[in-house]
Scaffold this motif. Structure first.
Motif, mmCIF file in Angstrom:
data_model
loop_
_atom_site.group_PDB
_atom_site.id
_atom_site.type_symbol
_atom_site.label_atom_id
_atom_site.label_comp_id
_atom_site.label_asym_id
_atom_site.label_seq_id
_atom_site.Cartn_x
_atom_site.Cartn_y
_atom_site.Cartn_z
ATOM 1 N N VAL A 1 0.853 -1.184 0.000
ATOM 2 C CA VAL A 1 0.000 0.000 0.000
ATOM 3 C C VAL A 1 0.893 1.240 0.000
ATOM 4 O O VAL A 1 1.842 1.328 0.790
ATOM 5 N N TYR A 2 0.580 2.187 -0.889
ATOM 6 C CA TYR A 2 1.362 3.416 -1.016
ATOM 7 C C TYR A 2 0.422 4.618 -0.994
ATOM 8 O O TYR A 2 -0.752 4.502 -1.370
ATOM 9 N N PRO A 3 0.932 5.789 -0.624
ATOM 10 C CA PRO A 3 0.135 7.006 -0.843
ATOM 11 C C PRO A 3 -0.076 7.202 -2.344
ATOM 12 O O PRO A 3 0.745 6.774 -3.155
ATOM 13 N N GLY A 4 -1.181 7.851 -2.717
ATOM 14 C CA GLY A 4 -1.374 8.182 -4.127
ATOM 15 C C GLY A 4 -0.228 9.055 -4.621
ATOM 16 O O GLY A 4 0.204 9.978 -3.942
ATOM 17 N N LEU A 5 0.285 8.759 -5.801
ATOM 18 C CA LEU A 5 1.429 9.495 -6.347
ATOM 19 C C LEU A 5 0.973 10.860 -6.873
ATOM 20 O O LEU A 5 -0.153 11.012 -7.351
ATOM 21 N N ILE A 6 1.859 11.833 -6.781
ATOM 22 C CA ILE A 6 1.532 13.223 -7.117
ATOM 23 C C ILE A 6 2.411 13.690 -8.266
ATOM 24 O O ILE A 6 3.638 13.648 -8.182
ATOM 25 N N SER A 7 1.780 14.154 -9.345
ATOM 26 C CA SER A 7 2.508 14.605 -10.533
ATOM 27 C C SER A 7 2.414 16.122 -10.662
ATOM 28 O O SER A 7 1.377 16.647 -11.055
ATOM 29 N N PRO A 8 3.476 16.852 -10.337
ATOM 30 C CA PRO A 8 3.447 18.324 -10.475
ATOM 31 C C PRO A 8 3.804 18.774 -11.890
ATOM 32 O O PRO A 8 4.321 18.000 -12.695
ATOM 33 N N ALA A 9 3.509 20.055 -12.161
ATOM 34 C CA ALA A 9 3.933 20.708 -13.401
ATOM 35 C C ALA A 9 3.571 19.896 -14.639
ATOM 36 O O ALA A 9 4.425 19.544 -15.451
ATOM 37 N N ASN A 10 2.266 19.615 -14.785
ATOM 38 C CA ASN A 10 1.825 18.746 -15.859
ATOM 39 C C ASN A 10 0.573 19.302 -16.524
ATOM 40 O O ASN A 10 -0.172 20.055 -15.910
ATOM 41 N N GLN A 11 0.332 18.895 -17.764
ATOM 42 C CA GLN A 11 -0.847 19.370 -18.496
ATOM 43 C C GLN A 11 -1.876 18.263 -18.700
ATOM 44 O O GLN A 11 -2.718 18.331 -19.599
ATOM 45 N N LEU A 12 -1.814 17.239 -17.861
ATOM 46 C CA LEU A 12 -2.798 16.165 -17.934
ATOM 47 C C LEU A 12 -4.201 16.746 -17.751
ATOM 48 O O LEU A 12 -4.449 17.538 -16.853
ATOM 49 N N GLY A 13 -5.127 16.351 -18.612
ATOM 50 C CA GLY A 13 -6.496 16.854 -18.541
ATOM 51 C C GLY A 13 -6.699 18.161 -19.271
ATOM 52 O O GLY A 13 -7.835 18.635 -19.402
ATOM 53 N N MET A 14 -5.611 18.749 -19.779
ATOM 54 C CA MET A 14 -5.706 20.015 -20.501
ATOM 55 C C MET A 14 -5.437 19.842 -21.997
ATOM 56 O O MET A 14 -5.734 20.740 -22.784
ATOM 57 N N VAL A 15 -4.874 18.700 -22.355
ATOM 58 C CA VAL A 15 -4.608 18.376 -23.766
ATOM 59 C C VAL A 15 -5.026 16.929 -23.994
ATOM 60 O O VAL A 15 -4.617 16.036 -23.254
ATOM 61 N N GLU A 16 -5.831 16.716 -25.004
ATOM 62 C CA GLU A 16 -6.268 15.352 -25.314
ATOM 63 C C GLU A 16 -5.511 14.806 -26.522
ATOM 64 O O GLU A 16 -4.810 13.817 -26.438
#
Length: 434
Positions: free
Chosen positions: A86-101
């Motif tokens: 079990v791990y904490p949910g991973l955090i992705s900074p400085a990203n455009q996920l969800g802003m470009v398809e």
């Protein structure tokens, strides 16, 4: 008439494909306490618990400990995850996920605004919870992203988004956490897509652009001193938080001299919280960064070094070397947004080049949370924090064994199906493979 029928047929076909390709629904709020038992719990808070128990209720962790930890089993859904991690949910900074398809389709690209100075642009309103890319990233354990605008000089405000929600209002964890600036360097890189070659040229407009940046900050300082402005200036309003510490100033800079110059500029303007993003040569400025308490979110380490006489594995060792210098370090996957699903494996590479594996995990959990200002909510598995976590059958930092089987965001169980898995099942059935 034939053209009308043709267009009608195409539209119907697209609508039909859309109907059968929708993403799964967002998770339902937690209605009953859940206990995960028997797993190895990587808390990212300095402790690894073998044969552990983690309990959460109403989206909040209520207990973390070994197998002897007491909890009310009568009113709890107990899930046996023995042999898993079990791990904490991973955090992705400085990203455009969800802003470009689709990068080649302009209508699906909402990552940048026109013009060089846009501190008021809010990335969260461009965040698309229905993106097909989000589930594929979530399947590798990334449950939080920092939606970050792109652009010329001042690109706008980022927000921390959960990778689960019906809309951006549901998904947002922290609104407008900071303003982003691309530091104006002495040189600029240009990429020729026809030959796939990059060139570095002198930035002839540097002095002019620096004057524009300087004036913008001076105007923002003056505006921030007005208690009740008669006319609201949305650009200046967006920057007020930089001077009272309620927002971070994220500065994208790579070269050592430019990193020092950028921090000195921000300090001189009274900015309270500064974060360097990218930092390819941040090791050259490590002592300065420590003295000024400036953290670094290191960009993708899967690259070649900047200089021909650098060690070839310097990018892989950079986070550890910065940490040894006393700098707070986070890790991002900067570049194509869909590639952020490889974030855990980038951290795994750092671990493979000298850093302790639990410290490498902190780069994409606890450290990123602290830098982004969300460490009181997420980033570690501790009592009182949100139940945003993953269960993996193997080491989540190792692409050979990582297999995220369950994920929870604020206690909501997340459906880990995605388009790539559906395609695999479809063609595995067609060709009789497993």
């Amino acid at each position: 008439m034939k053209n009308i029928k043709y267009i009608y047929s195409i539209v119907c076909l697209l609508l039909a494909n859309t109907m059968f390709a929708q993403n799964q629904a967002a998770g339902s709020p937690q209605t009953k306490a859940i206990a995960l038992t028997g797993a190895t719990i990587h808390t990212a808070a300095g402790k690894v618990i073998q044969n552990g128990v983690i309990v959460f209720d109403k989206g909040i962790i209520t207990a973390v400990g070994d197998a002897n930890t007491a909890f009310n089993k009568a009113n709890t859904e107990v899930i046996d995850v023995a042999g898993k991690s079990v791990y904490p949910g991973l955090i992705s900074p400085a990203n455009q996920l969800g802003m470009v398809e689709i990068e080649a389709v302009r209508a699906t690209d909402d990552q940048a605004e026109i013009g060089p100075i846009n501190p008021h642009v809010r990335a969260l309103v461009a965040y698309n919870t229905d993106s097909e890319l989000i589930p594929t990233v979530r399947s590798n354990g990334v449950l939080l992203t920092q939606a970050t605008p792109q652009g010329d000089i001042i690109t706008g405000m980022s927000s921390i988004m959960q990778l689960d929600g019906w809309n951006w209002e549901d998904a947002v964890l922290k609104k407008d956490d900071g303003v982003h600036v691309n530091w104006i360097g002495y040189f600029k890189r240009e990429f020729d897509f026809s030959t796939f070659t990059a060139t570095t040229k002198k930035n002839d407009k540097r002095d002019e652009l620096l004057r524009e940046l300087d004036k913008t900050f001076d105007d923002a300082i003056a505006y921030a001193q007005i208690k009740n402005p008669a006319v609201i200036n949305v650009k200046m309003e967006a920057m007020k938080g930089l001077f009272d510490g309620s927002k971070n100033l994220y500065i994208s800079a790579d070269y050592g001299k430019e990193i020092i110059e950028a921090v000195q500029f921000a300090k001189a303007k009274g900015v309270k919280k500064i974060v360097i993003i990218g930092g390819e040569e941040s090791l050259l400025a490590a002592d300065f960064l420590k003295e000024n308490n400036v953290p670094v979110i290191v960009g993708t380490t899967h690259r070649l070094p900047n200089k021909v006489d650098d060690d070839t594995d310097l990018p892989y060792k950079l986070p550890q070397l910065l940490q040894q210098k006393g700098v707070l370090v986070g890790l991002a996957y900067i570049g194509l947004n869909w590639r952020t699903r490889n974030l855990p494996f980038v951290a795994g590479t750092v671990a493979g080049h000298g850093m302790d594996k639990e410290d490498a995990l902190k780069l994409i959990t606890a450290n990123n949370a602290k830098i982004l200002g969300i460490d009181k909510l997420v980033g570690t598995l501790e009592v009182g924090k949100q139940a945003t976590l993953i269960v993996s059958a193997g080491d989540v930092l190792d692409m050979r064994t990582a297999k995220v089987e369950q994920a929870f965001i604020q206690g909501r169980k997340v459906d880990l199906d995605d388009k790539q898995k559906r395609l695999y099942k479809k063609y595995a059935e067609k060709y009789g493979t497993k």
